[in-house]
Write an enzyme that holds these catalytic residues in place. Sequence first.
Site, PDB file in Angstrom:
ATOM      1  N   CYS A  16      -0.277   4.162   1.837  1.00 35.28           N
ATOM      2  CA  CYS A  16      -0.519   3.664   3.710  1.00 35.28           C
ATOM      3  C   CYS A  16       1.441   4.287   4.102  1.00 35.28           C
ATOM      4  O   CYS A  16       1.732   4.922   5.108  1.00 35.28           O
ATOM      5  CB  CYS A  16      -0.188   2.698   4.001  1.00 35.28           C
ATOM      6  SG  CYS A  16      -1.742   1.934   3.102  1.00 35.28           S
ATOM      7  N   ASP A  17       2.050   3.453   3.254  1.00 35.41           N
ATOM      8  CA  ASP A  17       3.889   4.033   3.557  1.00 35.41           C
ATOM      9  C   ASP A  17       4.740   4.651   2.794  1.00 35.41           C
ATOM     10  O   ASP A  17       5.464   4.819   3.094  1.00 35.41           O
ATOM     11  CB  ASP A  17       4.239   2.118   3.524  1.00 35.41           C
ATOM     12  CG  ASP A  17       3.300   1.352   4.537  1.00 35.41           C
ATOM     13  OD1 ASP A  17       3.045   1.843   5.806  1.00 35.41           O
ATOM     14  OD2 ASP A  17       2.795   0.352   4.161  1.00 35.41           O
ATOM     15  N   CYS A  30       1.375  -1.375   0.018  1.00 32.49           N
ATOM     16  CA  CYS A  30      -0.179  -0.132   0.263  1.00 32.49           C
ATOM     17  C   CYS A  30       0.741   1.734  -0.387  1.00 32.49           C
ATOM     18  O   CYS A  30       1.108   1.951   0.799  1.00 32.49           O
ATOM     19  CB  CYS A  30      -0.705  -0.253   1.273  1.00 32.49           C
ATOM     20  SG  CYS A  30      -2.206   1.791   1.431  1.00 32.49           S
TER      21      CYS A  30
END
Length: 320
Positions: A143-144, A140
């Site tokens: 997300c990261d 992701c």
Amino acid sequence: MSETIEHVKCLIIGSGPAGYTAAIYAARANMAPVLYQGTQPGGQLTTTNEVENFPGYPDGVTGPEMMMQLQAQAQRFETDVRDGWVTKVDFSGPVHKVWVNGTKEVHCDTVIISTGATAKYLGLESEQKYLKLGGGVSACAVCDGFFYRNQEVVIVGAGDSACEEAHYLSKLCKKVTMLVRRDEFRASKIMEARVRNTENIEILFNTNTDEVLGDGQVVTGVRTKNNITGALTEIPATGFFVAIGHKPNTDIFKDYLDLDETGYIINVPGTSRTNVEGVFVSGDAADHVYRQAVTAAGTGCMAALDAERYLAAKEAVVHA
Ligand code: NDP
């Protein structure tokens, strides 16, 4: 009715942000929800280290910590949170039947499906090792990606997700190397053009991942293999992103619910309703586009409100 059959007003299947948010709303609406956690209590977020994009956590929070807080909030309003894996359903009749762990039978007035989706990985031992260590493997970018600002990363995949994520990463990272296993993209032309026209994205066609390299703790690079020449190349990178698709966890519903070609549950647009009355869906099980914790939570809220209104309308008919 046999003694082993339990009757519940609202059964929630799954324990990610969608399931717990549905539980909070359903419990506060006196629906006495029962929530089965499934095989991965807490869902996909429990494999994420730091969550910095969920509103309300200015300093960030770890995925497992956030899920524990969501569970505690659902239990504060007396959601019955249980261990258990739903193995079979029967939505053919007026009563929705659900089996837990292959044995226990539950009859439900409403069912909220929040079973999520599972990111696909390549399956290489080195990939799984650094994924489990939280050392630089992710599925992701949204997300990261932030953790790899000004660094060099590699992303594998050639669909719309890979293109979208590569483009997202290109705005944060110094360089993004994209590994495409065939000599062409699967993505739509517009998404392909976007990555092709981005200066700091390098695309390597006919290229597979041979090994994720690391120092035992974190990723330091990726060894690739050209699948025509067989040539091996080492690319320095601190992040390895996998964007080769997701599999929605919906197999047990396929005989009753309308699914798209990938297996995502088709909901009535703008609602959480499915094609079966009294069965609602929230979170990634129906969402191949956004797939964020906050959007899953939002649709969990919708599902509980839709379920509550469905029951209220049914009760109004009975009392009319
Ligand atoms: P897709 O299934 O469309 O693409 C998966 C990609 O991963 C393919 O290019 C495939 O290669 C590659 N791949 C699969 N396995 C491997 C492997 N073992 N090694 C290397 N590469 C591999 O998944 P997406 O998640 O990209 O998209 C899912 C759906 O969501 C699509 O319908 C897409 O259009 C949609 N979507 C739409 C978006 C938007 O409109 N903004 C954004 C994101 C997704 P190959 O091509 O060789 O099979």
